[in-house]
Design a protein around this motif. Structure first.
Motif, mmCIF file in Angstrom:
data_model
loop_
_atom_site.group_PDB
_atom_site.id
_atom_site.type_symbol
_atom_site.label_atom_id
_atom_site.label_comp_id
_atom_site.label_asym_id
_atom_site.label_seq_id
_atom_site.Cartn_x
_atom_site.Cartn_y
_atom_site.Cartn_z
ATOM 1 N N VAL A 60 0.882 -1.165 0.000
ATOM 2 C CA VAL A 60 0.000 0.000 0.000
ATOM 3 C C VAL A 60 0.920 1.216 0.000
ATOM 4 O O VAL A 60 1.854 1.290 0.797
ATOM 5 C CB VAL A 60 -0.917 0.020 1.243
ATOM 6 N N ILE A 61 0.652 2.155 -0.905
ATOM 7 C CA ILE A 61 1.468 3.358 -1.010
ATOM 8 C C ILE A 61 0.603 4.542 -0.572
ATOM 9 O O ILE A 61 -0.402 4.858 -1.218
ATOM 10 C CB ILE A 61 1.973 3.581 -2.443
ATOM 11 N N PHE A 62 0.983 5.174 0.537
ATOM 12 C CA PHE A 62 0.222 6.301 1.084
ATOM 13 C C PHE A 62 0.698 7.609 0.463
ATOM 14 O O PHE A 62 1.807 7.687 -0.079
ATOM 15 C CB PHE A 62 0.360 6.315 2.611
ATOM 16 N N PRO A 63 -0.133 8.653 0.519
ATOM 17 C CA PRO A 63 0.208 9.935 -0.117
ATOM 18 C C PRO A 63 1.539 10.530 0.338
ATOM 19 O O PRO A 63 2.199 11.220 -0.434
ATOM 20 C CB PRO A 63 -0.947 10.859 0.272
ATOM 21 N N ARG A 67 5.354 3.205 2.252
ATOM 22 C CA ARG A 67 4.957 1.954 1.619
ATOM 23 C C ARG A 67 4.822 0.912 2.721
ATOM 24 O O ARG A 67 5.753 0.710 3.488
ATOM 25 C CB ARG A 67 6.011 1.489 0.625
ATOM 26 N N VAL A 68 3.683 0.273 2.768
ATOM 27 C CA VAL A 68 3.448 -0.782 3.749
ATOM 28 C C VAL A 68 3.260 -2.076 2.974
ATOM 29 O O VAL A 68 2.342 -2.183 2.153
ATOM 30 C CB VAL A 68 2.208 -0.476 4.620
ATOM 31 N N GLY A 69 4.142 -3.030 3.212
ATOM 32 C CA GLY A 69 4.037 -4.318 2.537
ATOM 33 C C GLY A 69 2.726 -5.005 2.883
ATOM 34 O O GLY A 69 2.300 -5.003 4.036
ATOM 35 N N ALA A 79 -3.981 -2.360 6.767
ATOM 36 C CA ALA A 79 -3.029 -1.234 6.781
ATOM 37 C C ALA A 79 -3.740 0.084 6.508
ATOM 38 O O ALA A 79 -3.470 1.102 7.164
ATOM 39 C CB ALA A 79 -1.924 -1.465 5.755
ATOM 40 N N ILE A 80 -4.667 0.082 5.571
ATOM 41 C CA ILE A 80 -5.392 1.309 5.231
ATOM 42 C C ILE A 80 -6.277 1.740 6.397
ATOM 43 O O ILE A 80 -6.316 2.926 6.763
ATOM 44 C CB ILE A 80 -6.213 1.113 3.936
ATOM 45 N N LEU A 81 -6.962 0.790 7.011
ATOM 46 C CA LEU A 81 -7.826 1.133 8.139
ATOM 47 C C LEU A 81 -7.015 1.586 9.355
ATOM 48 O O LEU A 81 -7.452 2.454 10.106
ATOM 49 C CB LEU A 81 -8.731 -0.042 8.500
ATOM 50 N N GLN A 82 -5.833 1.021 9.540
ATOM 51 C CA GLN A 82 -4.986 1.478 10.643
ATOM 52 C C GLN A 82 -4.525 2.917 10.406
ATOM 53 O O GLN A 82 -4.473 3.709 11.339
ATOM 54 C CB GLN A 82 -3.789 0.536 10.819
ATOM 55 N N ASP A 83 -4.248 3.261 9.156
ATOM 56 C CA ASP A 83 -3.891 4.643 8.836
ATOM 57 C C ASP A 83 -5.090 5.560 9.077
ATOM 58 O O ASP A 83 -4.941 6.662 9.600
ATOM 59 C CB ASP A 83 -3.410 4.763 7.392
ATOM 60 N N GLY A 154 -8.362 8.879 -1.848
ATOM 61 C CA GLY A 154 -8.151 9.155 -3.267
ATOM 62 C C GLY A 154 -6.701 9.165 -3.704
ATOM 63 O O GLY A 154 -6.413 8.976 -4.883
ATOM 64 N N ARG A 155 -5.779 9.391 -2.795
ATOM 65 C CA ARG A 155 -4.361 9.457 -3.170
ATOM 66 C C ARG A 155 -3.581 8.227 -2.701
ATOM 67 O O ARG A 155 -2.364 8.213 -2.775
ATOM 68 C CB ARG A 155 -3.748 10.732 -2.615
ATOM 69 N N ILE A 156 -4.285 7.210 -2.246
ATOM 70 C CA ILE A 156 -3.636 5.953 -1.859
ATOM 71 C C ILE A 156 -3.556 5.060 -3.098
ATOM 72 O O ILE A 156 -4.509 4.967 -3.859
ATOM 73 C CB ILE A 156 -4.416 5.243 -0.731
ATOM 74 N N SER A 157 -2.418 4.406 -3.283
ATOM 75 C CA SER A 157 -2.253 3.472 -4.392
ATOM 76 C C SER A 157 -1.930 2.087 -3.839
ATOM 77 O O SER A 157 -1.397 1.946 -2.748
ATOM 78 C CB SER A 157 -1.102 3.899 -5.300
ATOM 79 N N ILE A 158 -2.253 1.098 -4.651
ATOM 80 C CA ILE A 158 -1.927 -0.278 -4.315
ATOM 81 C C ILE A 158 -0.924 -0.762 -5.349
ATOM 82 O O ILE A 158 -1.185 -0.723 -6.552
ATOM 83 C CB ILE A 158 -3.177 -1.192 -4.354
#
Length: 164
Positions: A60-63, A67-69, A79-83, A154-158
């Motif tokens: 997961v790539i945050f704005p 990067r979280v594996g 990972a997204i929900l923890q963020d 909207g700015r998170i990528s996988i």
């Protein structure tokens, strides 16, 4: 219709598209320079959930560039929900909607794993049902959980793994 809001959304979309194009070209150039070839594909989380069917995540790539594996979709969602939880306003809203996000037969977001088939532990007293196919899991995450929490995904990528 609020024109300012619509124009702001259009500009946000333009910014995301430009960033995605720049990232793709930068990765292609880097792959050619290093001789490693094309790297894994990165796709915006805001893409239609059906785009992710048949794929596997790598990270997961945050704005902010973190990067979280995440080798599985469940790990990516966690990972997204923890963020989201670490964001003061969205985290509070997320806790407020526990027990109110329901599926057909079970709670999707709850304070305990009881009644869930495949609970994902986000934080203490916060669990999300993880027993969905990829498209449904990402739809539930974005539309049923993150949007009501007011979290900007909207700015998170996988980063997707290459298909072999």
């Amino acid at each position: 219709m609020n024109i300012e809001k619509v124009l702001a959304e259009i500009e946000g979309c333009r910014e995301r598209i430009h960033r995605m194009v720049d990232e793709k070209f930068d990765m292609a150039v880097q792959g050619i320079i290093t001789g490693k070839g094309m790297p894994d594909e990165a796709v915006a989380l805001s893409a239609p959930p059906s785009h992710f069917k048949g794929t596997k995540p790598a990270a997961v790539i945050f704005p902010d560039g973190r990067r979280v594996g995440a080798a599985t979709w469940r790990k990516a969602v966690t990972a997204i929900l923890q963020d989201c939880m670490d964001t003061p306003v969205s985290g509070g809203r997320l806790m407020a909607i526990r027990g109110k996000v329901m599926g057909r037969q079970r709670v999707i977001l709850g304070a305990s794993p009881e009644g869930m088939d495949a609970p994902l532990e986000i934080k203490q007293d916060l669990f999300m049902e993880g027993k969905f196919d990829t498209g449904s899991l990402l739809y539930v995450l974005t539309k049923r959980v993150l949007e009501p929490a007011g979290y900007d995904y909207g700015r998170i990528s996988i980063q997707l793994r290459r298909r072999t």
